[in-house]
Design a protein around this motif. Structure first.
Motif, PDB file in Angstrom:
ATOM      1  N   LEU A 185       0.829  -1.203   0.000  1.00 32.51           N
ATOM      2  CA  LEU A 185       0.000   0.000   0.000  1.00 32.51           C
ATOM      3  C   LEU A 185       0.866   1.257   0.000  1.00 32.51           C
ATOM      4  O   LEU A 185       0.550   2.238  -0.683  1.00 32.51           O
ATOM      5  N   ARG A 186       1.951   1.215   0.744  1.00 35.01           N
ATOM      6  CA  ARG A 186       2.854   2.379   0.764  1.00 35.01           C
ATOM      7  C   ARG A 186       3.481   2.593  -0.611  1.00 35.01           C
ATOM      8  O   ARG A 186       3.594   3.725  -1.095  1.00 35.01           O
ATOM      9  N   LEU A 189       1.004   4.228  -2.897  1.00 33.99           N
ATOM     10  CA  LEU A 189       0.884   5.660  -2.651  1.00 33.99           C
ATOM     11  C   LEU A 189       2.087   6.404  -3.227  1.00 33.99           C
ATOM     12  O   LEU A 189       1.940   7.506  -3.774  1.00 33.99           O
ATOM     13  N   THR A 216       4.924  10.159   1.746  1.00 35.40           N
ATOM     14  CA  THR A 216       3.775   9.361   2.175  1.00 35.40           C
ATOM     15  C   THR A 216       3.571   9.436   3.686  1.00 35.40           C
ATOM     16  O   THR A 216       2.474   9.175   4.176  1.00 35.40           O
ATOM     17  N   PHE A 221      -3.163   6.200   5.328  1.00 36.50           N
ATOM     18  CA  PHE A 221      -3.701   5.507   4.166  1.00 36.50           C
ATOM     19  C   PHE A 221      -3.986   4.053   4.500  1.00 36.50           C
ATOM     20  O   PHE A 221      -3.410   3.465   5.408  1.00 36.50           O
ATOM     21  N   ASN A 222      -4.915   3.507   3.743  1.00 38.99           N
ATOM     22  CA  ASN A 222      -5.261   2.092   3.846  1.00 38.99           C
ATOM     23  C   ASN A 222      -5.793   1.669   2.490  1.00 38.99           C
ATOM     24  O   ASN A 222      -5.933   2.495   1.592  1.00 38.99           O
ATOM     25  N   GLY A 223      -6.131   0.430   2.324  1.00 39.83           N
ATOM     26  CA  GLY A 223      -6.647  -0.007   1.044  1.00 39.83           C
ATOM     27  C   GLY A 223      -6.596  -1.511   0.917  1.00 39.83           C
ATOM     28  O   GLY A 223      -6.283  -2.227   1.869  1.00 39.83           O
ATOM     29  N   LEU A 249      -6.634   2.703  -2.903  1.00 39.71           N
ATOM     30  CA  LEU A 249      -6.338   3.291  -1.602  1.00 39.71           C
ATOM     31  C   LEU A 249      -7.432   4.247  -1.138  1.00 39.71           C
ATOM     32  O   LEU A 249      -8.151   4.829  -1.955  1.00 39.71           O
ATOM     33  N   THR A 251      -7.247   7.616   1.550  1.00 34.72           N
ATOM     34  CA  THR A 251      -6.224   8.430   2.208  1.00 34.72           C
ATOM     35  C   THR A 251      -6.850   9.607   2.935  1.00 34.72           C
ATOM     36  O   THR A 251      -7.961  10.037   2.613  1.00 34.72           O
TER      37      THR A 251
END
Length: 277
Positions: A185-186, A189, A216, A221-223, A249, A251
């Motif tokens: 996920l990072r 982003l 970042t 953030f998540n997803g 994502l 955010t």
């Protein structure tokens, strides 16, 4: 929600405790000390009630008068967490030592060096490690370790015997996409912010904070994995999602406004960003 050419800052009404503090432990303090001890046992008298009936003291007053006059209960205490051992027992969750050992053992096969992680580096991307189901009549603890090889777009699963250190079973599958790891996920982003489509995200962040968005670390953030079979209209650039590893994502500014990135899909295998909707 209408989606324009840039990401849209979204104002969302949440309960007073929701989203107010995105830092670890920000909500942990609520309610501590609310449940005090039930009171100390003691002899009847003017200074306190007995543990059973609150007998009358020598001065003719109830022993419970101390509480009636507003004496605070003793503060609640939290028992310390017992130290974790190197090895678990039976169906105990895997310990930190066992998690590290299982991942290292699962990477032992020589083919691991030729595989790629989400950043394109050497070795597969670790997705997760769980305690494997025990075999009938066998109390041996085993771990199931999952990796993703971005070089071949394959999910790799290996079962490790934590006692002998042997990899007992190994398999690879294509077209199987488990939930995304935080490292994936990072990276997604990072790709959004480096893409021309990330311009709107940066503008919305600056509108909300008055500051430039450069890393970042400035966003919560998540997803999870983007699954095209759930979508009515899938752009041509995303038709290989499912075979490729793609994510979507959500955010927000740390302790602040939401920034709508749900219309930006990242193909981690092809390292591209595509707008949907």
């Amino acid at each position: 929600m209408a989606v324009t050419g840039t990401a849209v800052a979204v104002a969302i009404s949440l309960p007073s405790s929701a989203g107010a503090d995105d830092t670890p432990g920000g909500r942990a303090a609520a309610g501590v000390g609310a449940a005090g001890t039930a009171g100390t046992t003691g002899t009847a008298g003017s200074t306190g009630a007995s543990g059973t009936t609150g007998q009358q003291g020598t001065d003719g007053t109830q022993g419970g008068d101390a509480q009636a006059q507003g004496t605070a209960p003793a503060p609640a205490t939290v028992a310390p967490v017992p130290a974790e051992g190197e090895k678990g027992v039976g169906s105990d969750p895997l310990t930190d030592d066992e998690l590290a050992r299982a991942e290292a053992l699962a990477l032992t096969p020589p083919g691991a060096a030729a595989q790629q992680n989400v950043e394109g580096g050497r070795g597969p991307q670790h997705l997760g490690t769980d305690l494997a189901d025990p075999l009938p009549g066998d109390g041996t603890r085993r771990a199931e370790v999952r990796f993703y090889d971005y070089g071949r777009d394959e999910l790799i699963t290996r079962t490790v015997d934590l006692t002998t250190g042997k990899v007992e079973k190994s398999g690879a599958q294509r077209g199987v996409q488990p939930s995304a790891h935080p490292e994936e996920l990072r990276e997604a982003l990072e790709l959004i912010l480096a893409s021309p489509l990330g311009k709107g995200v940066k503008e919305d962040y600056e509108d909300a904070t008055g500051k430039k968005l450069t890393t970042t670390a400035q966003l919560w953030f998540n997803g999870d994995v983007y699954r095209p079979y759930r979508e009515a209209n899938v752009p041509a650039q995303l038709t290989r999602c499912g075979e490729h590893r793609c994510v979507r994502l959500v955010t927000k500014v740390l302790n602040g406004a939401w920034i709508d990135t749900r219309n930006l899909i990242v193909d981690l295998s092809a390292r591209t960003v595509t707008r949907v909707g």
